[in-house]
Scaffold this active site. Sequence first.
Site, mmCIF file in Angstrom:
data_model
loop_
_atom_site.group_PDB
_atom_site.id
_atom_site.type_symbol
_atom_site.label_atom_id
_atom_site.label_comp_id
_atom_site.label_asym_id
_atom_site.label_seq_id
_atom_site.Cartn_x
_atom_site.Cartn_y
_atom_site.Cartn_z
ATOM 1 N N THR A 38 46.183 42.175 44.184
ATOM 2 C CA THR A 38 44.777 42.088 43.814
ATOM 3 C C THR A 38 44.141 43.407 44.219
ATOM 4 O O THR A 38 44.107 43.748 45.398
ATOM 5 C CB THR A 38 44.107 40.921 44.561
ATOM 6 O OG1 THR A 38 44.871 39.732 44.310
ATOM 7 C CG2 THR A 38 42.707 40.704 44.067
ATOM 8 N N LYS A 151 53.308 39.003 49.339
ATOM 9 C CA LYS A 151 52.279 38.356 48.525
ATOM 10 C C LYS A 151 52.993 37.724 47.333
ATOM 11 O O LYS A 151 52.892 38.202 46.192
ATOM 12 C CB LYS A 151 51.242 39.388 48.096
ATOM 13 C CG LYS A 151 49.849 38.824 47.812
ATOM 14 C CD LYS A 151 48.830 39.951 47.698
ATOM 15 C CE LYS A 151 47.540 39.469 47.080
ATOM 16 N NZ LYS A 151 46.647 38.793 48.027
ATOM 17 N N GLU A 184 46.208 34.339 60.116
ATOM 18 C CA GLU A 184 45.328 35.052 59.173
ATOM 19 C C GLU A 184 44.262 34.100 58.673
ATOM 20 O O GLU A 184 44.258 32.918 59.022
ATOM 21 C CB GLU A 184 46.154 35.563 57.987
ATOM 22 C CG GLU A 184 46.843 34.433 57.214
ATOM 23 C CD GLU A 184 47.896 34.884 56.212
ATOM 24 O OE1 GLU A 184 48.154 36.091 56.098
ATOM 25 O OE2 GLU A 184 48.466 33.995 55.552
#
Lengths: 284, 284
Positions: A38, A151, A184
């Site tokens: 992203t 990711k 996170e």
Amino acid sequence: VSSSFSSALPKTLINGESCDSLAVSDRGLAYGHGVFETIRLCQGRLVLWEQHMQRLQQGCERLGIDMPKHLGSELMKEVLRLCGQDAEGVIKIIITAGSGGRGYASPPVIDSQRIVTLFPLPEYPADRAEGVDIITCNYRLPLNPKLAGMKHLNRLDQVLARAEWQDTAIAEGIVCDTDGMVVEGTMSNLFAVKNGVLLTPDLEQAGVKGIMRDFILQSADAIGLESREVSLTIDEFKQADELFLTNSVIGLWPIKQWDEQRFYKGLTTGVFQARIEQLLNEGS
Amino acid sequence: VSSSFSSALPKTLINGESCDSLAVSDRGLAYGHGVFETIRLCQGRLVLWEQHMQRLQQGCERLGIDMPKHLGSELMKEVLRLCGQDAEGVIKIIITAGSGGRGYASPPVIDSQRIVTLFPLPEYPADRAEGVDIITCNYRLPLNPKLAGMKHLNRLDQVLARAEWQDTAIAEGIVCDTDGMVVEGTMSNLFAVKNGVLLTPDLEQAGVKGIMRDFILQSADAIGLESREVSLTIDEFKQADELFLTNSVIGLWPIKQWDEQRFYKGLTTGVFQARIEQLLNEGS
């Protein structure tokens, strides 16, 4: 959706063609066999593009997906076509392992698929740069060194953690691993400043190593601030002097409330915010 | 591919329409936010259909996906349309959470998507009913009670475990969890018979609760054989008198070699094989 977003352009390219649907036989859908990025489009520039391409390449290698060496420049061309005159937005790039049979075994030759989509920049409240309210999620992330840091497209952990709150005043939820150590946020990385040292969770067992996280760690190095990747509990993190969240789209959000506890935006947080502003405005 | 497979019929229906591609914005692709079933078509009958529908419903509930009550009968109609005159094959049904924005938060109304595909029955060597060779995978499954048991679309664990061997003489690989306890095969459930008791790994922390696994456990009950869901190491499993694998497509494969160790198809294994034959041939 930003009104300046030119709706005449295609919004998605698959393997360079204007298209917005993917074969149902794709291993990206069947198994989540793929990775994504992203990327922030800011003032017509693709922020930290090289770093995103490098992580994409590494993720593909870890998942046995062939990513041709020239793919970075190919993707860049496609992204520029998609963006047209748009100067602000978010680019999402997905690379999947392509179509396979019905089984988990990869076909001998992987025909990876690349999907590039342009989204408008999400319209978060402007005051988030001054501080956000966050909560601790009950969901625990499993420990899995083989997938940690990446990711990839297996994101049910994040979906289920994010489903714990609907209150739009809550900007993020912090997730621990099954050992109770902080990992996170559902969509961001966490940083703390304590006694003049920058702390962020170690991500060798769980979590996503954000590109903006790397940028913060490198910036700390550049300004002579000691940083450590740590394994700490929620209570230990809450003893920090400053706390903030980062990702490639939001940049940096200071934390002003975490569960019941109040925090204040500190000087070090301001320094990193300024560095990100500089990155976005000047590309350095 | 079976030559009796009538290629004129559509092979995939999405929401009842003949179509073989899905929106790239679908959360099934983006996050693996969905579940699937693999159902055996045998002599024109859909084996254990009700059980598969029940698991689909439970998986959707766990993932916050709305699955309308009448969907089972809708899916049945679609499957029958796909199958036409075909009597043998494998039906794969995927339910995804549908299209969403770019974030992990589900949209307020989930517009779930259903994808039904007919595959030919895979052509495994016929002698697998007499016994197969298997290995132990190095890959470890993470412990995650919130996802355990479910047949969801986050299957990178299975993809990476299955990538450990290419030798077609190896029929399956057994995977342990991060604590070193046996969980399952990459695509099957594991059973052992030891001192007249049926043993299979407990799947509260990891693994997929197979429909054929349930059938075996119920069959054990029906024939008065004691069964236990257990937490055992590879070495402990290898001390069993009989070992076999099950799934909805293969039925049952006895294990004749596991790593370096030889096993023999036992009487109890034969009893279960006969029950599965009966299920396939008579639907009971």
